[in-house]
Enzyme design. Structure first.
Site, PDB file in Angstrom:
ATOM      1  N   CYS A 412       0.813  -1.218   0.000  1.00 33.83           N
ATOM      2  CA  CYS A 412       0.000   0.000   0.000  1.00 33.83           C
ATOM      3  C   CYS A 412       0.845   1.265   0.000  1.00 33.83           C
ATOM      4  O   CYS A 412       0.489   2.259  -0.648  1.00 33.83           O
ATOM      5  CB  CYS A 412      -0.947  -0.004   1.200  1.00 33.83           C
ATOM      6  SG  CYS A 412      -0.117  -0.139   2.799  1.00 33.83           S
ATOM      7  N   HIS A 456      -2.024   0.359   7.061  1.00 32.70           N
ATOM      8  CA  HIS A 456      -2.350   0.757   5.690  1.00 32.70           C
ATOM      9  C   HIS A 456      -1.919   2.200   5.462  1.00 32.70           C
ATOM     10  O   HIS A 456      -1.780   2.989   6.404  1.00 32.70           O
ATOM     11  CB  HIS A 456      -3.860   0.623   5.473  1.00 32.70           C
ATOM     12  CG  HIS A 456      -4.275   0.687   4.038  1.00 32.70           C
ATOM     13  ND1 HIS A 456      -3.773  -0.143   3.066  1.00 32.70           N
ATOM     14  CD2 HIS A 456      -5.163   1.504   3.403  1.00 32.70           C
ATOM     15  CE1 HIS A 456      -4.329   0.135   1.908  1.00 32.70           C
ATOM     16  NE2 HIS A 456      -5.169   1.146   2.082  1.00 32.70           N
ATOM     17  N   ASP A 472      -7.826   6.037  -2.178  1.00 37.99           N
ATOM     18  CA  ASP A 472      -7.018   4.873  -1.855  1.00 37.99           C
ATOM     19  C   ASP A 472      -6.643   4.140  -3.139  1.00 37.99           C
ATOM     20  O   ASP A 472      -7.437   3.356  -3.676  1.00 37.99           O
ATOM     21  CB  ASP A 472      -7.770   3.930  -0.914  1.00 37.99           C
ATOM     22  CG  ASP A 472      -6.868   2.840  -0.346  1.00 37.99           C
ATOM     23  OD1 ASP A 472      -5.710   2.738  -0.792  1.00 37.99           O
ATOM     24  OD2 ASP A 472      -7.320   2.094   0.536  1.00 37.99           O
TER      25      ASP A 472
END
Length: 661
Positions: A412, A456, A472
């Site tokens: 991520c 994350h 995201d």
């Protein structure tokens, strides 16, 4: 040495056993050589007991002391700090065994053992640790009980029963002190834990940092919502807002790096009903807290930053409970100041030229910022990017160029960093947000368990009229990561908790193991919320609910009255259950003899010996002088004989008593 000063063998065995159980909770944080010191001291003391060795002389003890200090300094590179201080205490505790010669030395060792029990709570107040410490208290108390049983020359469990009873008798008073004793702050400052003890998100982020954190199954925090739990895809727990990029590493702005006018948070208009929830964070040795979008907390000690983070001014060294309200639909910072815009557009000069060129192309071909954002997301969806916990190493320079155009394999933080760099290169203010996403809902109590592998990173972009908007890019590459969690996202790769083969989280599909894990987690949450989290505010609310307006005088009366209420019944119970020494048949017969003489006017006085009593009775009852002398002589012979009196001898003694008339 006097017999009463000697240490019984059973007490010595329990003292040595207690030393090893006391060091057990500290094994992970002390050097291995400290355990070797414990074995060395135990072996030496056992050999002394067997008479093969003697106690070490002062040059040996002085050498061991200097060696202990040198070992701590070499292992921790310092004598200042919580870990080296506790390690030094444990080393001294082990070496004290080499001085265990008399009962007074055992008192010092065992009382120091109670103090060693307390040191574990400086590191953890977990439920299992508390149970282990309770066991250690019982074991140390057992050694103390055995110390008062001279002649007990075999190791046995008999003193442990009495120690357990003593601990149970102390439990009511412990509960009274827990609920009523004032929660005062410490009178001194405990040295903070070392930087090695930090867990969770770091204030710096470079490619690979979050992926390393996601290999851990430890709990980061637990959340209890006042109502229904939001869907998994909406659980974005903001922790750090990273606006500065230096040499490929993102970092958050320091409070004093911002101008005075930019340090206060512009509070937006709340939209709709807030989400209300409480969070219990595990110790992190960091200052920042976590919450959903636009989090506000009324808990004491929680502060709010200009970039809509929540934090504490002091590091979190223990389990920390705080209340939060969040408005996910609030517009954050609808107007961007010139300073903030400049900061959120800053990029290192001449770095990642291919990424800059691609972003400029997106900007030139788009009609607005929203389209630029969408084109960047389409890039991640269209091209063969891979979401993985094992990304290849990137070069030291132009890392995002290598990621976007060459490797295309990342976690991520790779996607969030590349996306923010493209946005800034396209003239759109953007920043990286680090925290956690998702969480496991515990069906036992309805709490959300957020693990370290839920760590994350995502992006926030500023759009005119919308303020800061969450984007995201990981969801474009691996939507199952956001909807289902990390385990499902990495199912094909098989790297979920690969470094923790014994973690129960790897066996969640086994129903029995999963039920035990979830029930224990629910028990842990209750322990943290109601015991560890019982602070001064909760204590005041509890007492106010029972007694109304509360003054210092009333508090003192309640505290003293509660002590009396607990101690008086315990004392009465001990007195009622007090048993006299069981009389032998011989003593019963002799007391019967004394009663016969008492009826004749010669009562035995308290503390009078049989010989003195016999002489006085003979003077007053001369006609029975011979029988009185015979009974007394027989009693002395039987009472002080080496062997137990036989039934025939007791029978003759009984007949001699009956002849007294």
């Amino acid at each position: 040495m006097k017999a009463q000063e000697q240490i019984p063998r059973n007490a010595l065995g329990w003292a040595i056993l207690s030393m090893f159980t006391l060091v057990l909770p500290h094994i992970e944080r002390i050097p291995p050589w400290v355990l070797a010191v414990y074995l060395f001291a135990a072996v030496w003391r056992i050999m002394v007991y067997r008479g093969r060795w003697s106690f070490p002389r002062w040059p040996v003890k002085l050498g061991l002391i200097f060696a202990g200090f040198a070992g701590i300094l070499f292992s921790f590179r310092s004598l200042v700090g919580l870990e080296p201080t506790v390690a030094l205490l444990l080393t001294a505790f082990a070496l004290k065994l080499l001085e265990l010669a008399e009962r007074k030395d055992a008192y010092v060792l065992l009382f120091l053992g109670y103090f060693v029990v307390l040191t574990e709570f400086l590191f953890s107040q977990d439920l299992l640790i508390v149970l282990l410490c309770l066991l250690n208290v019982i074991i140390v108390t057992t050694a103390l009980v055995a110390l008062h049983r001279p002649g007990d020359n075999s190791f046995n469990l008999r003193p442990m029963r009495q120690a357990g009873v003593m601990v149970l008798q102390a439990a009511p008073l412990m509960l009274v002190l827990f609920f009523l004793f004032p929660r005062i702050g410490p009178l001194w400052t405990v040295p903070i834990k070392s930087q090695q003890a930090k867990t969770g998100m770091s204030e710096f982020m470079s490619p690979g940092d979050v992926s390393r954190l996601s290999r851990s199954g430890e709990v980061a925090f637990r959340v209890a919502f006042d109502g229904e739990v939001p869907p998994q895809a909406q659980l974005y727990w903001r922790g750090l807002v990273m606006s500065r990029l230096r040499q490929g590493t993102w970092s958050a702005l320091n409070f004093y790096e911002a101008p005075a006018s930019e340090r206060r948070q512009n509070q937006p208009e709340p939209v709709g009903e807030p989400l209300r929830y409480s969070i219990i964070m595990q110790p992190t040795q960091q200052r920042w807290l976590y919450g959903l979008r636009y989090a506000r907390s009324s808990s004491s000690g929680v502060m709010h930053s200009a970039d809509y983070r929540i934090f504490r001014p002091v590091v979190i060294e223990d389990d920390y409970l705080y209340q939060v309200r969040s408005w996910p639909n609030a517009v954050l910072e609808p107007e961007l100041s010139a300073w903030r815009r400049r900061v959120e557009l800053e990029l290192p000069a001449a770095a990642n030229p291919r990424t800059r060129q691609l972003a400029a192309q997106f900007a030139a071909e788009s009609t607005g910022p929203e389209e630029v954002v969408q084109r960047a997301l389409d890039l991640f969806t269209r091209e063969p990017f891979v979401y993985t916990l094992q990304p290849p190493l990137l070069p030291q320079s132009d890392r995002m160029d290598a990621f976007l155009f060459d490797t295309r394999r990342g976690f991520c933080e790779h996607y969030a960093s590349a996306f923010v760099i493209m946005m800034r290169a396209a003239g759109i203010p953007a920043r990286v947000v680090a925290g956690y996403q998702g969480g496991e809902v515990n069906p036992v109590n309805g709490t959300v368990i957020v693990h370290q592998f839920d760590a994350h990173a995502w992006a926030e972009v500023w759009l005119q009229g919308q303020g800061w908007v969450r984007v995201d890019p990981t969801a474009a590459v691996a939507p199952e990561r956001i909807e289902l969690g990390l385990e499902d996202a990495l199912a094909e790769e098989g790297t979920f908790l690969a470094d923790s083969p014994l973690s129960p989280l790897r066996y969640r599909k086994i129903d029995l193991i999963n039920k035990i894990r979830l029930r224990y987690d629910a028990l842990t949450y209750s322990w943290q919320a109601w015991v560890v989290g019982f602070d001064a505010d909760k204590q005041f609310d509890l007492l106010k609910g029972f007694f109304g307006d509360f003054s210092a005088r009333k508090f003192a009366l309640v505290l003293l009255g509660s002590w009396a209420l607990v101690l008086v019944p315990v004392a009465a119970l001990l007195l009622l259950r007090r048993r006299t020494h069981a009389l032998s048949r011989l003593d019963k017969l002799y007391l019967g003899f004394c009663q016969r003489l008492g009826k004749m006017g010669v009562a035995r006085e308290a503390g009078e010996t049989p010989q003195d009593y016999a002489r006085r009775a003979q003077q007053k009852l001369p006609r029975l002088a011979e029988q009185i002398a015979d009974v007394t002589r027989r009693y002395d012979q039987l009472a002080y004989a080496d062997n137990t009196a036989a039934d025939g001898q007791l029978g003759e003694f009984a007949r001699a008593v009956r002849r007294i008339r």
